[in-house]
Design an enzyme around this catalytic site. Sequence first.
Site, PDB file in Angstrom:
ATOM      1  N   GLY A  92       0.834  -1.210   0.000  1.00 49.22           N
ATOM      2  CA  GLY A  92       0.000   0.000   0.000  1.00 49.22           C
ATOM      3  C   GLY A  92       0.861   1.249   0.000  1.00 49.22           C
ATOM      4  N   ARG A 120      -7.742  -2.874  -1.872  1.00 52.04           N
ATOM      5  CA  ARG A 120      -7.671  -1.824  -0.847  1.00 52.04           C
ATOM      6  C   ARG A 120      -8.145  -0.472  -1.398  1.00 52.04           C
ATOM      7  NH1 ARG A 120      -2.104  -2.405   2.255  1.00 52.04           N
ATOM      8  NH2 ARG A 120      -3.123  -0.857   3.574  1.00 52.04           N
ATOM      9  N   SER A 165      -3.861   9.313   7.830  1.00 47.98           N
ATOM     10  CA  SER A 165      -3.094   8.319   7.072  1.00 47.98           C
ATOM     11  C   SER A 165      -1.842   8.964   6.511  1.00 47.98           C
ATOM     12  CB  SER A 165      -3.950   7.766   5.923  1.00 47.98           C
ATOM     13  OG  SER A 165      -3.119   7.226   4.917  1.00 47.98           O
ATOM     14  N   GLN A 167       0.027   7.611   4.396  1.00 50.23           N
ATOM     15  CA  GLN A 167       0.103   7.331   2.966  1.00 50.23           C
ATOM     16  C   GLN A 167      -0.646   8.390   2.165  1.00 50.23           C
ATOM     17  OE1 GLN A 167      -1.141   3.227   2.513  1.00 50.23           O
ATOM     18  NE2 GLN A 167       0.679   2.462   3.554  1.00 50.23           N
ATOM     19  N   ASP A 313      -0.247  -0.326  13.099  1.00 49.32           N
ATOM     20  CA  ASP A 313       0.203  -1.636  12.601  1.00 49.32           C
ATOM     21  C   ASP A 313       0.449  -2.631  13.740  1.00 49.32           C
ATOM     22  OD1 ASP A 313       0.078  -0.747   9.987  1.00 49.32           O
ATOM     23  OD2 ASP A 313       2.197  -0.221   9.880  1.00 49.32           O
ATOM     24  N   ARG A 344      -8.019  -6.536   9.625  1.00 47.22           N
ATOM     25  CA  ARG A 344      -7.280  -7.047  10.796  1.00 47.22           C
ATOM     26  C   ARG A 344      -8.142  -7.121  12.049  1.00 47.22           C
ATOM     27  NH1 ARG A 344      -1.437  -4.144   9.476  1.00 47.22           N
ATOM     28  NH2 ARG A 344      -0.758  -5.773   8.021  1.00 47.22           N
ATOM     29  N   ARG A 386       1.541  -9.372   9.214  1.00 49.05           N
ATOM     30  CA  ARG A 386       1.486  -9.024  10.649  1.00 49.05           C
ATOM     31  C   ARG A 386       0.572  -9.977  11.431  1.00 49.05           C
ATOM     32  NH1 ARG A 386       4.795  -4.734  10.497  1.00 49.05           N
ATOM     33  NH2 ARG A 386       4.410  -3.188   8.887  1.00 49.05           N
TER      34      ARG A 386
HETATM   35  C1  S3P Z   1       2.526   3.631   6.280  1.00 47.14           C
HETATM   36  C2  S3P Z   1       1.399   4.185   6.796  1.00 47.14           C
HETATM   37  C3  S3P Z   1       0.345   3.420   7.469  1.00 47.14           C
HETATM   38  C4  S3P Z   1       0.830   2.033   7.870  1.00 47.14           C
HETATM   39  C5  S3P Z   1       1.591   1.359   6.773  1.00 47.14           C
HETATM   40  C6  S3P Z   1       2.804   2.182   6.387  1.00 47.14           C
HETATM   41  C7  S3P Z   1       3.508   4.500   5.612  1.00 47.14           C
HETATM   42  O1  S3P Z   1      -0.745   3.272   6.589  1.00 47.14           O
HETATM   43  O2  S3P Z   1      -0.268   1.233   8.257  1.00 47.14           O
HETATM   44  O3  S3P Z   1       2.027   0.073   7.183  1.00 47.14           O
HETATM   45  O4  S3P Z   1       4.657   4.058   5.385  1.00 47.14           O
HETATM   46  O5  S3P Z   1       3.175   5.646   5.317  1.00 47.14           O
HETATM   47  P1  S3P Z   1      -1.907   4.385   6.478  1.00 47.14           P
HETATM   48  O6  S3P Z   1      -1.307   5.620   5.929  1.00 47.14           O
HETATM   49  O7  S3P Z   1      -2.912   3.774   5.536  1.00 47.14           O
HETATM   50  O8  S3P Z   1      -2.432   4.548   7.864  1.00 47.14           O
END
Ligand code: S3P
Length: 426
Positions: A92, A120, A165, A167, A313, A344, A386
């Site tokens: 992701g 997703r 988030s 991301q 996580d 999860r 995980r």
């Molecule tokens: C991450 C952000 C998180 C985390 C993922 C890694 C990142 O996701 O759960 O394992 O590296 O920016 P979300 O941004 O969807 O919360």
Amino acid sequence: MKILEKKTSLKGTLTVPGDKSISHRAVMFGSLAEGTTTIRGFLKGADCLSTIDCFRKMGIEIEETEEEIIVHGKGLHGLNAPTEILDVGNSGTTTRLISGILAGQNFSCTLSGDASLNSRPMKRIMTPLSMMNASVESIEGNNCAPLRITGHPLTAIHYDSPVASAQVKSCVLLAGLYADGVTSVTEPALSRDHTERMLRSFGANVISDGNKCSVTPPETLYGQNIVVPGDISSAAFFIVAGLITPGSEITIKNVGINDTRAGIIKVCQDMGADLTLFNEREEGGEPVADLLVRHSCLHATTVEGSIIPALIDELPVIALMACFAEGETIIRDAHELRVKESDRIELASTNLQAMGADVIPTNDGFIIHGGKPLHGATIDCKMDHRIAMTFAIAGMNAEGETVIPESDCVDVSYPAFWQQLESLQP
Ligand code: S3P
């Protein structure tokens, strides 16, 4: 397949592999920088290797040696149009961050991953990127990957993200590198800030103010020497193993303890854990420490609100820890857990229940009554790394045999997991 049996007295010292989030970003920003970026402590897990593969397909030369990754950056406008689909695997982070970069290029390309990744939610990045004038199409029309991204000159925006988030935040900030002014993002709670920290070290003007951050499009990013700290999300399995397995004492070295990631430490302390941080220091712009955990009598707690993004996580293994704590633990505000590599909440609950735990899944978390002894079961981890690692630790604290058929899926984030787990056993 792995079969686990009840254990006591896990003892030893280990160094967990490099942080997954930081490893991804180092390759991405190194590719967009002028000059060479060296990355020590890079996580050679499948997710981060997907990121390397994508940038190689866009013409970036990336060397791998035993000790380091060397990225020969070609500048903000140096990527080439890939001649094939960019395969993001299970990742992701690769998908959402690279989408922000691709939105600002002068070519089109397609991103696709495995079955989990392609189910997703991607609307969360399609919305802000469209506001910036990028074209991001979900090929199947279901707001999931495969995505077809066509780069355009981008308009700077302020994005009020509905979700905490990193991301999403990073996707918008990376598109902001190519926008016509300052791009900013506000999020409901502060998510991990590795993008902000690392972009700054590459020379970008990134300003953080509480839950808001902004980026000014830079002329140039400059290659860096990056040292990746150990991943607290990987350390989490050994922290919990040490706390719940009688007679244990484990030292975990070189763990990243950035506040936006270290929520599990606070939760362990709230539960009465014997957990000591020592050798606290800073490495590569990130705080790092060594941890010592010893078996502890834990009590229940409530995990909710703004700490959730700092341990998102780790929640499956925190749920396991709560099964060994006296009283009722409530975990709420974690709806995001339903859209990770698997649902999860559902998967951790079903597997814990199969082992005899008293766990009730809720819409946004769990209610757990600790103290019921666990027994072995066959774990359905739906290829979620995980979940597999959480139930390895559960299996070592359950009567009888616990079988994890899809044990290889740990390679996504922690290829050495089984070997390191073995090394702690008497
Ligand atoms: C991450 C952000 C998180 C985390 C993922 C890694 C990142 O996701 O759960 O394992 O590296 O920016 P979300 O941004 O969807 O919360």
